[in-house]
Write a protein that holds these residues in place. Structure first.
Motif, mmCIF file in Angstrom:
data_model
loop_
_atom_site.group_PDB
_atom_site.id
_atom_site.type_symbol
_atom_site.label_atom_id
_atom_site.label_comp_id
_atom_site.label_asym_id
_atom_site.label_seq_id
_atom_site.Cartn_x
_atom_site.Cartn_y
_atom_site.Cartn_z
ATOM 1 N N PHE A 50 55.262 34.459 36.048
ATOM 2 C CA PHE A 50 54.386 34.476 37.220
ATOM 3 C C PHE A 50 53.186 35.395 36.978
ATOM 4 O O PHE A 50 52.034 35.024 37.242
ATOM 5 C CB PHE A 50 55.192 34.931 38.436
ATOM 6 N N LEU A 51 53.437 36.588 36.448
ATOM 7 C CA LEU A 51 52.352 37.528 36.169
ATOM 8 C C LEU A 51 51.409 36.962 35.109
ATOM 9 O O LEU A 51 50.187 37.101 35.217
ATOM 10 C CB LEU A 51 52.925 38.876 35.719
ATOM 11 N N ASN A 52 51.964 36.306 34.097
ATOM 12 C CA ASN A 52 51.140 35.724 33.045
ATOM 13 C C ASN A 52 50.253 34.602 33.571
ATOM 14 O O ASN A 52 49.137 34.395 33.078
ATOM 15 C CB ASN A 52 52.021 35.211 31.903
ATOM 16 N N ILE A 53 50.731 33.863 34.567
ATOM 17 C CA ILE A 53 49.910 32.811 35.176
ATOM 18 C C ILE A 53 48.752 33.442 35.947
ATOM 19 O O ILE A 53 47.602 32.991 35.846
ATOM 20 C CB ILE A 53 50.767 31.906 36.085
ATOM 21 N N ILE A 54 49.019 34.510 36.694
ATOM 22 C CA ILE A 54 47.942 35.226 37.390
ATOM 23 C C ILE A 54 46.922 35.741 36.378
ATOM 24 O O ILE A 54 45.711 35.696 36.605
ATOM 25 C CB ILE A 54 48.501 36.392 38.226
ATOM 26 N N GLY A 55 47.417 36.224 35.241
ATOM 27 C CA GLY A 55 46.549 36.787 34.210
ATOM 28 C C GLY A 55 45.872 35.769 33.317
ATOM 29 O O GLY A 55 45.111 36.149 32.422
ATOM 30 N N GLY A 56 46.120 34.484 33.550
ATOM 31 C CA GLY A 56 45.508 33.458 32.717
ATOM 32 C C GLY A 56 46.075 33.394 31.317
ATOM 33 O O GLY A 56 45.477 32.810 30.406
ATOM 34 N N LEU A 57 47.257 33.997 31.108
ATOM 35 C CA LEU A 57 47.922 33.970 29.802
ATOM 36 C C LEU A 57 48.890 32.804 29.699
ATOM 37 O O LEU A 57 49.372 32.489 28.611
ATOM 38 C CB LEU A 57 48.683 35.288 29.584
ATOM 39 N N GLU A 77 38.381 28.174 28.265
ATOM 40 C CA GLU A 77 38.786 29.302 27.421
ATOM 41 C C GLU A 77 37.791 30.450 27.467
ATOM 42 O O GLU A 77 38.180 31.622 27.550
ATOM 43 C CB GLU A 77 38.981 28.826 25.968
ATOM 44 N N ASP A 78 36.491 30.152 27.431
ATOM 45 C CA ASP A 78 35.487 31.218 27.494
ATOM 46 C C ASP A 78 35.537 31.926 28.843
ATOM 47 O O ASP A 78 35.398 33.156 28.923
ATOM 48 C CB ASP A 78 34.091 30.649 27.257
ATOM 49 N N GLU A 79 35.711 31.148 29.913
ATOM 50 C CA GLU A 79 35.789 31.732 31.249
ATOM 51 C C GLU A 79 37.046 32.587 31.397
ATOM 52 O O GLU A 79 37.021 33.643 32.038
ATOM 53 C CB GLU A 79 35.787 30.624 32.302
ATOM 54 N N LEU A 80 38.143 32.137 30.799
ATOM 55 C CA LEU A 80 39.378 32.921 30.839
ATOM 56 C C LEU A 80 39.200 34.259 30.131
ATOM 57 O O LEU A 80 39.677 35.297 30.608
ATOM 58 C CB LEU A 80 40.530 32.154 30.188
ATOM 59 N N THR A 81 38.518 34.239 28.996
ATOM 60 C CA THR A 81 38.271 35.476 28.257
ATOM 61 C C THR A 81 37.456 36.447 29.114
ATOM 62 O O THR A 81 37.761 37.648 29.184
ATOM 63 C CB THR A 81 37.534 35.178 26.945
ATOM 64 N N GLU A 82 36.426 35.939 29.781
ATOM 65 C CA GLU A 82 35.594 36.783 30.648
ATOM 66 C C GLU A 82 36.414 37.320 31.815
ATOM 67 O O GLU A 82 36.304 38.500 32.166
ATOM 68 C CB GLU A 82 34.407 35.953 31.150
ATOM 69 N N TYR A 83 37.234 36.476 32.394
ATOM 70 C CA TYR A 83 38.098 36.862 33.518
ATOM 71 C C TYR A 83 39.049 37.986 33.115
ATOM 72 O O TYR A 83 39.162 39.011 33.800
ATOM 73 C CB TYR A 83 38.866 35.627 33.966
ATOM 74 N N ARG A 84 39.716 37.809 31.967
ATOM 75 C CA ARG A 84 40.697 38.807 31.539
ATOM 76 C C ARG A 84 40.036 40.109 31.126
ATOM 77 O O ARG A 84 40.592 41.195 31.347
ATOM 78 C CB ARG A 84 41.542 38.249 30.387
ATOM 79 N N SER A 85 38.857 40.043 30.548
ATOM 80 C CA SER A 85 38.249 41.270 30.024
ATOM 81 C C SER A 85 37.495 42.056 31.089
ATOM 82 O O SER A 85 37.317 43.273 30.946
ATOM 83 C CB SER A 85 37.306 40.948 28.854
ATOM 84 N N HIS A 86 37.071 41.401 32.178
ATOM 85 C CA HIS A 86 36.261 42.096 33.182
ATOM 86 C C HIS A 86 36.954 42.249 34.530
ATOM 87 O O HIS A 86 36.753 43.261 35.209
ATOM 88 C CB HIS A 86 34.928 41.368 33.379
ATOM 89 N N PHE A 87 37.742 41.279 34.942
ATOM 90 C CA PHE A 87 38.320 41.332 36.282
ATOM 91 C C PHE A 87 39.713 41.940 36.291
ATOM 92 O O PHE A 87 40.172 42.447 37.305
ATOM 93 C CB PHE A 87 38.370 39.921 36.887
ATOM 94 N N LEU A 88 40.388 41.880 35.139
ATOM 95 C CA LEU A 88 41.776 42.345 35.044
ATOM 96 C C LEU A 88 41.904 43.516 34.085
ATOM 97 O O LEU A 88 41.194 43.611 33.090
ATOM 98 C CB LEU A 88 42.691 41.224 34.540
ATOM 99 N N GLY A 89 42.874 44.390 34.390
ATOM 100 C CA GLY A 89 43.372 45.356 33.418
ATOM 101 C C GLY A 89 44.831 44.998 33.163
ATOM 102 O O GLY A 89 45.592 44.813 34.115
ATOM 103 N N LEU A 90 45.210 44.874 31.907
ATOM 104 C CA LEU A 90 46.545 44.397 31.559
ATOM 105 C C LEU A 90 47.352 45.494 30.879
ATOM 106 O O LEU A 90 46.875 46.150 29.950
ATOM 107 C CB LEU A 90 46.453 43.176 30.630
#
Length: 227
Positions: A50-57, A77-90
């Motif tokens: 569930f957490l990985n789905i929220i994180g786009g992983l 894929e490019d949008e996911l990279t931007e999402y994970r690197s700027h909107f999320l801390g993992l």
């Protein structure tokens, strides 16, 4: 108040030649900005999925996943990279630090790679490492740090790009009891200090009690749980 996370009728199914296994079904969740949300469940219940789905992983089989202004289930894929690197801390159970880089380099590299000038990224990394009590360990490699120290570096790294949400998957799972308490306290205090929304997966009920709200995943479904 707008919800920072809005998940509707999420389903995750794995198919093999012999069977179809539904891990998550008809699962919905809304998260208020700035809140500390904890998800618990038995091993194999699907909480990390569930957490990985929220994180786009990972990807959902069905349903909608909106985080901020992102329709996560529709990102390329490019949008996911931007999402994970700027909107999320993992933050994960294992720290995933780069073994040939110092604590300082491990923290500032994600910002530098995102286009932040090196001196600015370095100064912010120094400030975060000071926040987590590692100002005297900045030049140490991961192999020279204890397990608790490595996870503190990971906490600092998760904040370097000023994300809106921290996703933490069993962040104390590899630690001894004393370090587990310390990292748990640190994670919640850093989320408070920097006004971050926190979504934390854990099997540790003493850690879960620090949250504003706790959910349990049982038989693929999510329900609020008293803590």
């Amino acid at each position: 108040m707008n919800k920072i996370v809005c998940i509707e009728n999420l389903e995750k199914t794995y198919k093999t030649d012999s069977e179809t296994l539904t891990i998550l079904k008809n699962l919905s969740l809304e998260v208020e900005p700035g809140t500390k949300n904890v998800i618990v469940g038995e091993s194999g219940s699907g909480k990390s999925t569930f957490l990985n789905i929220i994180g786009g992983l990972d990807t959902a089989t069905a349903g909608k996943v909106r985080v901020g202004n992102y329709e996560v289930s529709a990102l390329g894929e490019d949008e996911l990279t931007e999402y994970r690197s700027h909107f999320l801390g993992l933050i994960f159970q294992f720290h995933y630090l780069l073994k040939d880089f110092t604590a300082l380099e491990n923290v500032f590299l994600p910002a530098y790679m995102a286009g932040v000038p090196k001196t600015v990224a370095r100064d912010k990394a120094l400030s975060l490492l000071n926040d987590v009590g590692l100002s005297d360990r900045i030049d140490h490699l991961p192999s020279q740090l204890s397990g608790g120290e490595r996870q503190r570096v990971a906490v600092a790294r998760s904040l370097i790009n000023d994300p809106q949400i921290i996703l933490a998957d069993e962040p104390t799972g590899n630690l001894d009891p004393a370090n587990a308490v310390m990292i748990g306290d640190l994670l919640f205090s850093m989320a408070d200090k920097y006004h971050k929304t926190l979504i934390l997966v854990t099997h540790d009920m003493s850690l879960a009690k620090k949250g504003d709200v706790c959910y349990a995943i049982t038989n693929g479904q999510l329900a609020e749980r008293a803590i």
